[in-house]
Write a protein that holds these residues in place. Structure first.
Motif, mmCIF file in Angstrom:
data_model
loop_
_atom_site.group_PDB
_atom_site.id
_atom_site.type_symbol
_atom_site.label_atom_id
_atom_site.label_comp_id
_atom_site.label_asym_id
_atom_site.label_seq_id
_atom_site.Cartn_x
_atom_site.Cartn_y
_atom_site.Cartn_z
ATOM 1 N N PRO A 1 -12.036 4.689 -4.308
ATOM 2 C CA PRO A 1 -11.070 4.980 -3.244
ATOM 3 C C PRO A 1 -10.281 6.213 -3.670
ATOM 4 O O PRO A 1 -9.953 6.357 -4.847
ATOM 5 N N TYR B 1 -7.015 8.822 -2.593
ATOM 6 C CA TYR B 1 -5.904 9.254 -1.738
ATOM 7 C C TYR B 1 -5.225 10.435 -2.434
ATOM 8 O O TYR B 1 -4.600 10.253 -3.475
ATOM 9 N N GLU C 1 -6.675 13.058 -4.067
ATOM 10 C CA GLU C 1 -7.266 13.163 -5.399
ATOM 11 C C GLU C 1 -8.168 14.386 -5.535
ATOM 12 O O GLU C 1 -9.111 14.383 -6.325
ATOM 13 N N ASP D 1 -9.088 7.929 1.680
ATOM 14 C CA ASP D 1 -8.180 7.067 2.434
ATOM 15 C C ASP D 1 -7.193 7.921 3.249
ATOM 16 O O ASP D 1 -5.988 7.785 3.112
ATOM 17 N N ALA E 1 -9.946 6.999 -8.760
ATOM 18 C CA ALA E 1 -10.266 8.428 -8.772
ATOM 19 C C ALA E 1 -9.462 9.200 -9.809
ATOM 20 O O ALA E 1 -9.794 10.331 -10.134
ATOM 21 N N ASP E 2 -8.404 8.588 -10.352
ATOM 22 C CA ASP E 2 -7.460 9.361 -11.158
ATOM 23 C C ASP E 2 -7.785 9.360 -12.643
ATOM 24 O O ASP E 2 -6.968 9.786 -13.456
ATOM 25 N N GLN F 1 -7.872 6.950 -14.629
ATOM 26 C CA GLN F 1 -7.177 5.937 -15.433
ATOM 27 C C GLN F 1 -8.189 4.935 -15.979
ATOM 28 O O GLN F 1 -7.977 4.343 -17.022
ATOM 29 N N ARG G 1 6.301 0.102 -14.798
ATOM 30 C CA ARG G 1 5.047 -0.182 -14.092
ATOM 31 C C ARG G 1 4.297 -1.326 -14.746
ATOM 32 O O ARG G 1 3.799 -2.222 -14.077
ATOM 33 N N SER H 1 0.794 8.404 -8.429
ATOM 34 C CA SER H 1 0.290 7.160 -7.857
ATOM 35 C C SER H 1 0.568 7.094 -6.358
ATOM 36 O O SER H 1 1.637 7.475 -5.901
ATOM 37 N N GLY H 2 -0.410 6.612 -5.583
ATOM 38 C CA GLY H 2 -0.237 6.477 -4.145
ATOM 39 C C GLY H 2 0.388 5.147 -3.752
ATOM 40 O O GLY H 2 0.542 4.854 -2.578
ATOM 41 N N LYS I 1 4.372 -0.580 -0.415
ATOM 42 C CA LYS I 1 2.978 -1.050 -0.455
ATOM 43 C C LYS I 1 2.812 -2.153 -1.495
ATOM 44 O O LYS I 1 2.105 -3.133 -1.278
HETATM 45 N N1 UDP Z 1 -5.546 4.896 -3.306
HETATM 46 C C1 UDP Z 1 -6.034 4.809 -2.010
HETATM 47 N N2 UDP Z 1 -5.142 4.629 -0.977
HETATM 48 C C2 UDP Z 1 -3.799 4.540 -1.173
HETATM 49 C C3 UDP Z 1 -3.313 4.594 -2.515
HETATM 50 C C4 UDP Z 1 -4.207 4.767 -3.557
HETATM 51 O O1 UDP Z 1 -7.243 4.902 -1.790
HETATM 52 O O2 UDP Z 1 -3.062 4.388 -0.193
HETATM 53 C C5 UDP Z 1 -6.507 5.077 -4.427
HETATM 54 C C6 UDP Z 1 -6.134 6.173 -5.414
HETATM 55 O O3 UDP Z 1 -6.621 7.442 -4.994
HETATM 56 C C7 UDP Z 1 -6.800 5.714 -6.691
HETATM 57 C C8 UDP Z 1 -6.738 4.197 -6.583
HETATM 58 O O4 UDP Z 1 -6.562 3.906 -5.197
HETATM 59 O O5 UDP Z 1 -8.153 6.110 -6.775
HETATM 60 C C9 UDP Z 1 -5.621 3.621 -7.426
HETATM 61 O O6 UDP Z 1 -4.416 4.120 -6.925
HETATM 62 P P1 UDP Z 1 -3.268 4.751 -7.814
HETATM 63 O O7 UDP Z 1 -3.820 5.478 -8.991
HETATM 64 O O8 UDP Z 1 -2.431 5.557 -6.886
HETATM 65 O O9 UDP Z 1 -2.513 3.442 -8.221
HETATM 66 P P2 UDP Z 1 -2.048 2.929 -9.664
HETATM 67 O O10 UDP Z 1 -3.038 3.405 -10.680
HETATM 68 O O11 UDP Z 1 -0.713 3.518 -9.832
HETATM 69 O O12 UDP Z 1 -2.033 1.456 -9.501
#
Ligand code: UDP
Ligand code: MG
Length: 316
Positions: free
Chosen positions: A9, A11, A13, A42, A94-95, A97, A130, A204-205, A210
């Protein structure tokens, strides 16, 4: 049909995806598995879809879909899984992590017979706030909601066997945590350790709003505990209230009426607040019931990579 579908997924990126592509290619090329990469944009506000489309033109193993509105990563992942054709699918953020270098371990566990393989975070390169929020969420899920098999340190990087991907198609609910649902589904599940990295580019998205919605979704879709608590609280408050009412009446009849505006206000405000809180809890269940009853599609697809090429072929 490829052996492995990687579902991502995305967003906003645009900067991370090309780096992820290089690393995926390196790791999966080294393993010699047949793979495809399904990227679900997304409804990003940056160049994400253009970047995916450019990669897809160069490499037919890359496919991109763009959602018509921002639906959140769980629905984007659902869309990606619906379009994955591999014998197994891995969901990977996608990030960067979730390092693609963990893929061989996930595949090995799948080949050894597991149908769901969770990559469980051992270390996390993230802020204390977090990590704390995530810990609290998974504690709630395991001990109050009752999804005991959820990894304590979190679950957002995992592999699913084709069977599980197919089974997931039967679920039509929208307001649910996909990962909690997968845990709840059963099958042969196992876990392998990995270290969650820091985000490469961007931020982060997941806004606070949310995250809070996900918490309430996760509770309401697997537990009636809040409603039970309401009944229990109501029961206790009613009993105590009746007992106190008897005291008040007896005193009044004996010529000692209770005095004071203060005591009245305390009772009105406390009980009023409690009632509104309980109505809110009921409301959370109620709007979800209405939302599911509408059976709106969980996501809509705005565009797919390869469409421009098809259009030019039709024209010529
Ligand atoms: N993402 C998405 N839609 C959203 C928010 C996040 O598709 O509305 C994707 C984002 O691009 C990433 C993954 O979900 O690939 C995890 O999100 P993020 O890194 O923002 O969250 P965190 O790692 O902080 O939980
Ligand atoms: Mg992330």
């Amino acid at each position: 049909m490829p052996t492995l579908s990687v579902v991502t997924p995305a967003y906003n990126e645009a900067r991370n995806l090309p780096v992820l592509y290089e690393r995926l290619q390196q790791v999966l090329g080294g393993l010699g598995v047949d793979w495809e990469w399904v990227v679900v944009d997304d409804h990003s506000r940056d160049e994400t879809f253009a970047v995916v489309a450019a990669m897809a033109r160069r490499d037919p193993r890359v496919r991109g879909l763009r959602l018509a509105r921002n639906a959140g990563s769980h629905k984007a992942i659902t869309c990606g899984l619906h379009h994955a054709s591999g014998d197994a699918a891995v969901v990977l953020a996608a990030d960067l992590q979730d390092p693609p270098e963990t893929l061989p371990t996930l595949l090995a566990a799948w080949r050894a017979g597991a149908q769901v393989v969770w990559a469980v975070r051992v270390h996390r390169a993230e802020s204390a706030g977090r990590v704390g929020f995530a810990r609290l969420y998974y504690f709630l899920m395991r001990h109050l909601v009752g999804i005991k098999e959820m990894p304590a340190t979190g679950a957002d990087f995992f592999l699913l066997d084709r069977r599980v991907v197919e089974a997931l198609r039967q679920f039509r609910e929208s307001n649910v945590s996909l990962m909690a649902l997968i845990t709840w589904m059963g099958f042969r599940q196992t876990a392998v350790p990995y270290d969650k990295q820091a985000r490469l580019y961007g931020q982060s998205g997941w806004s606070l709003g949310k995250k809070l919605k996900l918490v309430v979704d996760s509770v309401t879709s697997f537990s009636y505990l809040p409603i039970r608590l309401m009944s229990a609280t109501g029961f206790v408050v009613a009993i105590l209230g009746f007992l106190y009412a008897i005291v008040v009446i007896v005193n009044a009849l004996a010529g000692r009426p209770p005095q004071g505006w203060a005591s009245l206000m305390v009772a009105v405000l406390v009980l009023g607040g409690l009632q509104m809180l309980m109505m809110g809890v009921l409301g959370e269940y109620l709007w979800r019931a209405l939302d599911e009853a509408r059976r709106r599609p969980p996501y809509l697809i705005e565009a797919m990579t390869g469409e421009e090429a098809d259009a030019t072929r039709r024209e010529s």
